[in-house]
Write a protein that holds these residues in place. Sequence first.
Motif, mmCIF file in Angstrom:
data_model
loop_
_atom_site.group_PDB
_atom_site.id
_atom_site.type_symbol
_atom_site.label_atom_id
_atom_site.label_comp_id
_atom_site.label_asym_id
_atom_site.label_seq_id
_atom_site.Cartn_x
_atom_site.Cartn_y
_atom_site.Cartn_z
ATOM 1 N N LEU B 208 0.834 -1.202 0.000
ATOM 2 C CA LEU B 208 0.000 0.000 0.000
ATOM 3 C C LEU B 208 0.877 1.263 0.000
ATOM 4 C CD1 LEU B 208 -3.293 0.428 1.918
ATOM 5 C CD2 LEU B 208 -1.749 2.350 1.629
ATOM 6 N N ILE B 209 1.964 1.214 0.770
ATOM 7 C CA ILE B 209 2.857 2.379 0.851
ATOM 8 C C ILE B 209 3.492 2.659 -0.519
ATOM 9 C CG2 ILE B 209 5.049 3.186 1.825
ATOM 10 C CD1 ILE B 209 4.149 1.583 4.425
ATOM 11 N N HIS B 210 3.874 1.599 -1.214
ATOM 12 C CA HIS B 210 4.442 1.792 -2.551
ATOM 13 C C HIS B 210 3.426 2.445 -3.479
ATOM 14 C CE1 HIS B 210 5.606 0.034 -6.663
ATOM 15 N NE2 HIS B 210 6.245 1.161 -6.485
ATOM 16 N N SER B 211 2.195 1.962 -3.428
ATOM 17 C CA SER B 211 1.153 2.525 -4.282
ATOM 18 C C SER B 211 0.920 4.007 -3.955
ATOM 19 C CB SER B 211 -0.134 1.718 -4.086
ATOM 20 O OG SER B 211 -1.090 2.120 -5.027
ATOM 21 N N ALA B 212 0.892 4.332 -2.667
ATOM 22 C CA ALA B 212 0.683 5.728 -2.252
ATOM 23 C C ALA B 212 1.870 6.602 -2.647
ATOM 24 C CB ALA B 212 0.453 5.791 -0.737
ATOM 25 N N LEU B 247 0.586 -0.186 9.298
ATOM 26 C CA LEU B 247 0.691 0.759 8.182
ATOM 27 C C LEU B 247 1.304 2.085 8.660
ATOM 28 C CD1 LEU B 247 0.043 1.292 5.167
ATOM 29 C CD2 LEU B 247 -2.144 2.253 5.916
ATOM 30 N N ALA B 248 0.820 2.598 9.788
ATOM 31 C CA ALA B 248 1.333 3.871 10.302
ATOM 32 C C ALA B 248 2.811 3.737 10.684
ATOM 33 C CB ALA B 248 0.502 4.305 11.508
ATOM 34 N N ARG B 249 3.155 2.638 11.380
ATOM 35 C CA ARG B 249 4.536 2.438 11.815
ATOM 36 C C ARG B 249 5.458 2.334 10.600
ATOM 37 N NH1 ARG B 249 8.223 -1.127 12.313
ATOM 38 N NH2 ARG B 249 7.063 -2.792 11.281
ATOM 39 N N ARG B 250 5.025 1.528 9.648
ATOM 40 C CA ARG B 250 5.843 1.255 8.477
ATOM 41 C C ARG B 250 5.999 2.500 7.586
ATOM 42 N NH1 ARG B 250 9.338 -3.040 7.790
ATOM 43 N NH2 ARG B 250 9.242 -3.809 5.645
ATOM 44 N N PRO B 259 2.214 11.079 2.409
ATOM 45 C CA PRO B 259 1.515 10.575 1.217
ATOM 46 C C PRO B 259 0.597 9.388 1.513
ATOM 47 C CG PRO B 259 3.918 10.374 0.957
ATOM 48 C CD PRO B 259 3.679 11.114 2.231
ATOM 49 N N VAL B 260 0.962 8.545 2.464
ATOM 50 C CA VAL B 260 0.095 7.401 2.785
ATOM 51 C C VAL B 260 -1.198 7.886 3.420
ATOM 52 C CG1 VAL B 260 -0.127 5.376 4.287
ATOM 53 C CG2 VAL B 260 1.965 5.713 2.941
ATOM 54 N N GLU B 261 -1.073 8.869 4.338
ATOM 55 C CA GLU B 261 -2.289 9.415 4.958
ATOM 56 C C GLU B 261 -3.191 10.055 3.900
ATOM 57 O OE1 GLU B 261 -0.926 10.484 9.522
ATOM 58 O OE2 GLU B 261 -0.663 11.998 7.957
ATOM 59 N N ARG B 262 -2.573 10.767 2.969
ATOM 60 C CA ARG B 262 -3.368 11.415 1.920
ATOM 61 C C ARG B 262 -4.068 10.363 1.059
ATOM 62 N NH1 ARG B 262 -0.753 16.167 0.169
ATOM 63 N NH2 ARG B 262 -2.436 17.223 1.292
ATOM 64 N N PRO B 276 -10.411 4.131 9.779
ATOM 65 C CA PRO B 276 -10.610 4.519 11.184
ATOM 66 C C PRO B 276 -10.651 6.040 11.328
ATOM 67 C CG PRO B 276 -8.745 3.011 10.937
ATOM 68 C CD PRO B 276 -9.127 3.445 9.570
ATOM 69 N N ASP B 277 -11.301 6.519 12.374
ATOM 70 C CA ASP B 277 -11.443 7.961 12.599
ATOM 71 C C ASP B 277 -10.127 8.737 12.579
ATOM 72 O OD1 ASP B 277 -14.137 8.056 12.597
ATOM 73 O OD2 ASP B 277 -14.364 7.733 14.757
ATOM 74 N N PRO B 278 -9.081 8.248 13.264
ATOM 75 C CA PRO B 278 -7.853 9.061 13.287
ATOM 76 C C PRO B 278 -7.275 9.334 11.899
ATOM 77 C CG PRO B 278 -7.736 7.266 14.880
ATOM 78 C CD PRO B 278 -8.951 7.025 14.062
ATOM 79 N N TRP B 279 -7.627 8.526 10.914
ATOM 80 C CA TRP B 279 -7.108 8.721 9.561
ATOM 81 C C TRP B 279 -7.946 9.696 8.753
ATOM 82 C CZ3 TRP B 279 -2.775 6.134 7.382
ATOM 83 C CH2 TRP B 279 -2.166 5.201 8.229
ATOM 84 N N ARG B 280 -9.031 10.197 9.336
ATOM 85 C CA ARG B 280 -9.975 11.008 8.539
ATOM 86 C C ARG B 280 -9.709 12.491 8.576
ATOM 87 N NH1 ARG B 280 -15.833 8.122 8.546
ATOM 88 N NH2 ARG B 280 -15.041 5.997 8.731
ATOM 89 N N ARG B 281 -8.681 12.963 9.294
ATOM 90 C CA ARG B 281 -8.450 14.403 9.398
ATOM 91 C C ARG B 281 -8.225 15.006 8.010
ATOM 92 N NH1 ARG B 281 -5.243 12.768 13.795
ATOM 93 N NH2 ARG B 281 -3.507 12.706 12.314
ATOM 94 N N TRP B 282 -9.180 15.803 7.579
ATOM 95 C CA TRP B 282 -9.144 16.376 6.226
ATOM 96 C C TRP B 282 -8.054 17.439 6.144
ATOM 97 C CZ3 TRP B 282 -10.640 14.288 2.084
ATOM 98 C CH2 TRP B 282 -10.888 15.012 0.938
#
Lengths: 284, 337
Positions: B208-212, B247-250, B259-262, B276-282
């Motif tokens: 997933l990180i590579h794709s992002a 995912l977050a650690r990696r 970029p992964v968060e985006r 999850p909610d913590p990932w939704r910060r716009w």
Amino acid sequence: MHEFRVQVGPAAFRIGSQWKRPLDQLAELYRDYPVPAIPDYTVRLEPVSLLRRFVRQSVAINGDYMLPDAAPLPLAQGLLAAEMAMNLQMALGWRRHLLLHASAVEKDGKALIMTGQSGSGKSTLAAMLGHRGWRFMGDEFVLVDLDSGDAVPFPRLISLKNQAIGAMLATALDGRFGPLMPATPKGDIRHLVPPSDAIAHMARPAKPALLLFPSFGFDPAVRDVAPSEVFMRLTQASTNYVALGERGFTTLTRFVQTVPARAIDYRDGIEAEALVNQLWAECA
Amino acid sequence: MTHDGMILVDALRDPSGTARLDPAGWTALLTIARVEQLLGTLARRLSGLPVPDAVSDILAEARVNAEYQRRSALWEADCARRALVDYSGKVVLMKGTAYVAAGLKAGEGRHIGDLDIMVAQCDLPQVETALLKAGWEWVKDDAYDDAYYRDHMHELPPLIHKERDRMIDVHHTILPLTARPRPDAAAMLADAACLANGLYVLSPADMLIHSAAHLFADGELDGGLRNLWDIHCLIDEWADDVFWAELARRAAQHQLLAPVERAVRLSHRLYGTEIPDPWRRWHRQDKHYVRRLIARDNWGRGTHKFTRLIFYIRSHWLRMPPMMLARHLWVKWRKSA
């Protein structure tokens, strides 16, 4: 964007153009063809750059399927650009039949299919026979049904090149010719609307009955062609044989096993027609 | 209509909504799906739903095409495997080929072009020699381009096979060496998972990180809707509490958290991915990315020329430091003039 739509055999096209004239020419020549609601392919005739929309107007061929190195054409050859673009969509996109780069005509429900390199005369022969008692099915692509093995027509405009233009002017009706486009990358080109029966019956398939490999410019002769060679030449004449996978192989194998094939040499249309009639009587 | 990319996003997110489309709507949807290389994916999503006959024929054709691409991709991967049979290190499949080889949802109906593989950087000469011996050839014969790839890129200059006419990109990491983030390529290789045929794929988080990274830290977002669909499918495939933590650690380890968060946020925003909610910060810049991603008209043409230009400049900015960028553009301009 000006828009024109047309259905040719089983394929439906939408052509967009920044200029109106090429589409007016298409609308005139395709006047007897159906207009589809949902096209299979989109083609766009666009200026190479903003400047070239107005000065030394130059048409880039874009669409669903494109060749990265396709050279732009002058606006006066916009009609040719549209035809090339439609052919390109078929060659690169069509997966509903085995597509053979070939011409075809029909008689008594049976199809005569002709294939060969550019210059072999397959296109001119189909145009000529289509005006002399045969039903014209197409001068560029023959579509072989993956289930029945039938040849399905694709009777787009006939694309006449160089000497073939003069020959057909003597044969076909006035009012069915497009504008003469001299000195295109493919030589002089003039489009001809297929005979009305070809358009009226463009949904009617025919059983392949004879395959010819014509060669123009040699003393008249007929040669057998081994099935192995027919197979190899047809894989090369097909743009989607590999993409169709096992169904392509099965369809092509059945075609080679059931359709007799001959190579013919000829020097003019009269010789060719005599050879075709002789072989048709023997084989079909 | 300059945001017609939304018609494709909506159809992928909620296929049954296509029941409301008129012929003009279908025409726009199919044209945009094709240009975004998502027609095969759309065909999978619309499987079994009632559609007009003309559409059904087009979707059937797209399924044939997707199957052909899957078959050729797996065949090409096997050709590479055989060429590298004497190489003892890991050969990691990436992107589309990895998705189909690992049987992931992201591979269903997916368009697949070149073969992308990753090997350890120190083994590049050995891998290069083996591929050349097996019939691959250099595409570029330009000394500047060749040197540029070798000195600054995350992959060898592209190779093409002389008989099969297929490209292979041999990566040793996932971003150009000139980009600011320095992903931990050794860790990626170490955690790659073995497939039955002896080839490898990246671990779920790394995939997933590579794709992002490919989508938001490298290119100019061309083909972005497809990349984002990959991300949607990968999340959908693996998401659980353990995965999100990993995912977050990696991502942090690879210096690619932003970029992964985006990618995760935009996947949620456009495709409705559950996150999850913590990932939704716009983020206030996200709307520009959305605007760029869906900038198509109903003829399939790219719209919003200015937004595209900004993202084009950004892609080069991300790739290299300013002085190097200036030199690179100077050399390229000299050659084109």
